[in-house]
Design a protein around this motif. Structure first.
Motif, PDB file in Angstrom:
ATOM      1  N   ALA A  44       7.259   9.807  -2.564  1.00 38.70           N
ATOM      2  CA  ALA A  44       7.967  10.269  -1.377  1.00 38.70           C
ATOM      3  C   ALA A  44       7.865   9.239  -0.251  1.00 38.70           C
ATOM      4  N   GLY A  45       6.691   8.600  -0.123  1.00 35.24           N
ATOM      5  CA  GLY A  45       6.520   7.568   0.894  1.00 35.24           C
ATOM      6  C   GLY A  45       7.459   6.393   0.680  1.00 35.24           C
ATOM      7  N   LEU A  46       7.670   6.022  -0.577  1.00 42.24           N
ATOM      8  CA  LEU A  46       8.637   4.960  -0.875  1.00 42.24           C
ATOM      9  C   LEU A  46      10.062   5.413  -0.570  1.00 42.24           C
ATOM     10  N   ALA A  47      10.379   6.649  -0.944  1.00 43.28           N
ATOM     11  CA  ALA A  47      11.746   7.153  -0.767  1.00 43.28           C
ATOM     12  C   ALA A  47      12.130   7.247   0.702  1.00 43.28           C
ATOM     13  N   ALA A  91       7.296  -0.587 -18.574  1.00 38.04           N
ATOM     14  CA  ALA A  91       7.685  -0.732 -17.167  1.00 38.04           C
ATOM     15  C   ALA A  91       6.441  -1.076 -16.366  1.00 38.04           C
ATOM     16  N   SER A  92       6.657  -1.524 -15.141  1.00 44.08           N
ATOM     17  CA  SER A  92       5.531  -1.691 -14.229  1.00 44.08           C
ATOM     18  C   SER A  92       4.916  -0.330 -13.951  1.00 44.08           C
ATOM     19  N   LEU A  93       3.623  -0.332 -13.576  1.00 39.63           N
ATOM     20  CA  LEU A  93       2.905   0.921 -13.379  1.00 39.63           C
ATOM     21  C   LEU A  93       2.198   0.921 -12.033  1.00 39.63           C
ATOM     22  N   LEU A  94       2.217   2.073 -11.387  1.00 41.20           N
ATOM     23  CA  LEU A  94       1.442   2.275 -10.177  1.00 41.20           C
ATOM     24  C   LEU A  94       0.468   3.412 -10.427  1.00 41.20           C
ATOM     25  N   PHE A  95      -0.829   3.082 -10.457  1.00 37.38           N
ATOM     26  CA  PHE A  95      -1.881   4.082 -10.610  1.00 37.38           C
ATOM     27  C   PHE A  95      -2.338   4.478  -9.210  1.00 37.38           C
ATOM     28  N   VAL A  96      -2.039   5.712  -8.824  1.00 37.78           N
ATOM     29  CA  VAL A  96      -2.322   6.154  -7.462  1.00 37.78           C
ATOM     30  C   VAL A  96      -3.721   6.762  -7.410  1.00 37.78           C
ATOM     31  N   ARG A  97      -4.532   6.189  -6.516  1.00 37.97           N
ATOM     32  CA  ARG A  97      -5.885   6.690  -6.284  1.00 37.97           C
ATOM     33  C   ARG A  97      -6.063   6.909  -4.778  1.00 37.97           C
ATOM     34  N   GLY A  98      -6.731   5.964  -4.101  1.00 37.72           N
ATOM     35  CA  GLY A  98      -6.975   6.154  -2.684  1.00 37.72           C
ATOM     36  C   GLY A  98      -5.818   5.760  -1.793  1.00 37.72           C
ATOM     37  N   GLY A  99      -5.117   4.674  -2.132  1.00 43.37           N
ATOM     38  CA  GLY A  99      -4.079   4.148  -1.252  1.00 43.37           C
ATOM     39  C   GLY A  99      -2.748   4.846  -1.417  1.00 43.37           C
ATOM     40  N   GLN A 100      -2.007   4.909  -0.307  1.00 45.51           N
ATOM     41  CA  GLN A 100      -0.650   5.443  -0.314  1.00 45.51           C
ATOM     42  C   GLN A 100       0.320   4.366   0.169  1.00 45.51           C
ATOM     43  N   ALA A 101       1.584   4.706   0.281  1.00 47.31           N
ATOM     44  CA  ALA A 101       2.610   3.706   0.600  1.00 47.31           C
ATOM     45  C   ALA A 101       2.361   3.040   1.947  1.00 47.31           C
ATOM     46  N   GLN A 102       1.711   3.742   2.882  1.00 46.34           N
ATOM     47  CA  GLN A 102       1.482   3.185   4.213  1.00 46.34           C
ATOM     48  C   GLN A 102       0.173   2.402   4.305  1.00 46.34           C
ATOM     49  N   ARG A 141      10.869  -6.364  -3.404  1.00 48.53           N
ATOM     50  CA  ARG A 141      11.628  -5.123  -3.281  1.00 48.53           C
ATOM     51  C   ARG A 141      10.875  -4.078  -2.460  1.00 48.53           C
ATOM     52  N   MET A 142       9.532  -4.209  -2.392  1.00 49.20           N
ATOM     53  CA  MET A 142       8.738  -3.219  -1.680  1.00 49.20           C
ATOM     54  C   MET A 142       8.403  -3.630  -0.252  1.00 49.20           C
ATOM     55  N   LEU A 143       8.867  -4.794   0.176  1.00 43.81           N
ATOM     56  CA  LEU A 143       8.556  -5.264   1.525  1.00 43.81           C
ATOM     57  C   LEU A 143       8.962  -4.281   2.627  1.00 43.81           C
ATOM     58  N   PRO A 144      10.088  -3.535   2.498  1.00 44.29           N
ATOM     59  CA  PRO A 144      10.428  -2.592   3.570  1.00 44.29           C
ATOM     60  C   PRO A 144       9.367  -1.524   3.812  1.00 44.29           C
ATOM     61  N   VAL A 145       8.545  -1.259   2.804  1.00 45.44           N
ATOM     62  CA  VAL A 145       7.524  -0.216   2.926  1.00 45.44           C
ATOM     63  C   VAL A 145       6.272  -0.741   3.627  1.00 45.44           C
ATOM     64  N   ILE A 146       6.030  -2.038   3.513  1.00 46.49           N
ATOM     65  CA  ILE A 146       4.736  -2.608   3.926  1.00 46.49           C
ATOM     66  C   ILE A 146       4.760  -2.898   5.422  1.00 46.49           C
ATOM     67  N   SER A 147       3.911  -2.184   6.158  1.00 41.91           N
ATOM     68  CA  SER A 147       3.851  -2.351   7.612  1.00 41.91           C
ATOM     69  C   SER A 147       2.596  -3.091   8.058  1.00 41.91           C
ATOM     70  N   VAL A 152       8.420 -16.045   6.427  1.00 39.65           N
ATOM     71  CA  VAL A 152       9.873 -16.048   6.603  1.00 39.65           C
ATOM     72  C   VAL A 152      10.417 -14.623   6.559  1.00 39.65           C
ATOM     73  N   CYS A 153       9.811 -13.783   5.742  1.00 40.49           N
ATOM     74  CA  CYS A 153      10.240 -12.386   5.622  1.00 40.49           C
ATOM     75  C   CYS A 153       9.745 -11.521   6.783  1.00 40.49           C
ATOM     76  N   GLY A 154       9.008 -12.121   7.726  1.00 39.91           N
ATOM     77  CA  GLY A 154       8.563 -11.379   8.903  1.00 39.91           C
ATOM     78  C   GLY A 154       7.301 -10.579   8.706  1.00 39.91           C
ATOM     79  N   LYS A 155       6.513 -10.919   7.684  1.00 41.18           N
ATOM     80  CA  LYS A 155       5.279 -10.186   7.404  1.00 41.18           C
ATOM     81  C   LYS A 155       4.059 -10.966   7.888  1.00 41.18           C
ATOM     82  N   GLN A 156       3.069 -10.227   8.387  1.00 43.41           N
ATOM     83  CA  GLN A 156       1.795 -10.832   8.741  1.00 43.41           C
ATOM     84  C   GLN A 156       0.927 -10.946   7.493  1.00 43.41           C
ATOM     85  N   ILE A 157       0.104 -11.990   7.445  1.00 43.98           N
ATOM     86  CA  ILE A 157      -0.690 -12.275   6.249  1.00 43.98           C
ATOM     87  C   ILE A 157      -2.133 -12.554   6.631  1.00 43.98           C
TER      88      ILE A 157
END
Length: 324
Positions: A32-35, A172-183, A205-211, A245-250
């Motif tokens: 849902a966080g991704l959606a 397919a790629s896999l996401l094992f959800v434990r402690g972390g969420q999309a945010q 593809r997931m950069l829009p989610v990463i704040s 370049v994509c506007g993300k902090q590192i």
């Protein structure tokens, strides 16, 4: 003047597995966080062991009220619970009666999300990995989201390790959800190996989610040579350039130690998503010795995104100037 048309990236296709246990709620919440923040196509699935004769089929061609839970078959109860979670996350309005569609090895219902997209909910019967791969191959899902409960070493030995089977065998790629969420923080393994490079198209593809600032991590092991360090440094430098370049902090984490998987898991903590590329080593080696991704899963309390896809020898995605 010639107009250059840019090819639009298709929506990320997600398949979320839910078995009705409390841990499944985390997988649904991550989806849902991704959606909420990116363009995705989503489906939810539960898989019942055995065949459909082990539990009653619901009526087809009639309106089924999902609120009448006690009268529903177990598989449909799980899908109704999953819909409740996604509705609580703001993806759906309250649903009225639904119609079910019979499939060759199960059935499905479809609900319309607030975005207008159709979201199928599947109840299937059969072996877990076989059914997942059938659906992934049929509908071309990019990412499977699961949240299996972590087992002790003894239970893994007695019952088998479902997590490792999924890593080794799912298409397919896999996401094992434990402690972390999309945010949460994203911690990206960047050692310059072919497996590490494999993760960047999915990360793009997931950069829009990463704040939060992305963390690029590399663990130098004792005895590693100068060439390995140079390769890792180049990977980190290129990833840093691209993400800037994509506007993300590192943030860059260069660590040392003899157990990279354990160090990475410890550095990530619980509220994070560790991103690692899947190994394409010989199948027998992976099953006997494991891979970096399975080793990280053994230690991590954070969520773990294992990216499959680009085979050995594909172009270096970080050197593609058009990636953003």
């Amino acid at each position: 003047m010639t107009t250059v048309e840019t090819k639009k990236t298709p929506p990320l296709r997600l398949l979320i597995y839910s078995d009705g246990r409390p841990s499944s709620r985390k997988a649904l919440q991550f989806g849902a966080g991704l959606a909420r923040q990116m363009d995705i196509d989503m489906a939810v699935i539960t898989i019942r062991s055995g065949t459909s004769t082990f539990e009653p089929y619901p009526p087809f061609g009639e309106d089924v009220d999902l609120a009448d839970r006690d009268q529903l078959p177990p598989g449909l109860q799980i899908m109704a619970q999953s819909l409740d979670v996604l509705s609580a996350e703001g993806l759906f309005e309250q649903q009225g009666p639904v119609q079910l569609q019979e499939l060759s090895k199960g059935y499905m219902l479809a609900c319309r999300a607030k975005t207008g997209k159709r979201v199928p909910f599947y109840v299937c019967f059969g072996h877990l990995v076989d059914v997942l791969n059938h659906e992934i191959d049929l509908h071309h899902y990019d990412l499977l989201i699961v949240a299996p409960p972590q087992r002790s070493s003894l239970r893994k030995m007695m019952l088998g390790d479902t997590t490792r089977k999924l890593v080794n065998d799912v298409h397919a790629s896999l996401l094992f959800v434990r402690g972390g969420q999309a945010q949460s923080r994203f911690v990206v393994c960047a050692d310059g190996s072919p497996a590490a490079k494999r993760q960047f198209p999915m990360l793009k593809r997931m950069l829009p989610v990463i704040s939060k600032p992305l963390e690029l991590i590399w663990v130098q092991t004792p005895g590693s040579d100068a060439a390995a360090a140079q390769i890792a440094d180049h990977c980190i430098h290129e990833a840093e350039r691209w993400l800037t370049v994509c506007g993300k902090q590192i943030n860059i984490l260069r660590l040392q130690g003899g157990r990279p998987a354990q160090i990475i898991a410890s550095a990530a903590g619980e509220d994070a998503v560790i991103v690692v590329g899947a190994s394409l080593r010989h199948d027998l080696y992976r099953r006997l010795a494991g891979s970096m991704s399975t080793q990280i899963l053994a230690y991590a309390t954070a969520s773990v995104l294992i990216v499959k896809g680009l085979p050995e020898g594909d172009p270096d995605v970080l050197e593609d100037q058009k990636i953003c």
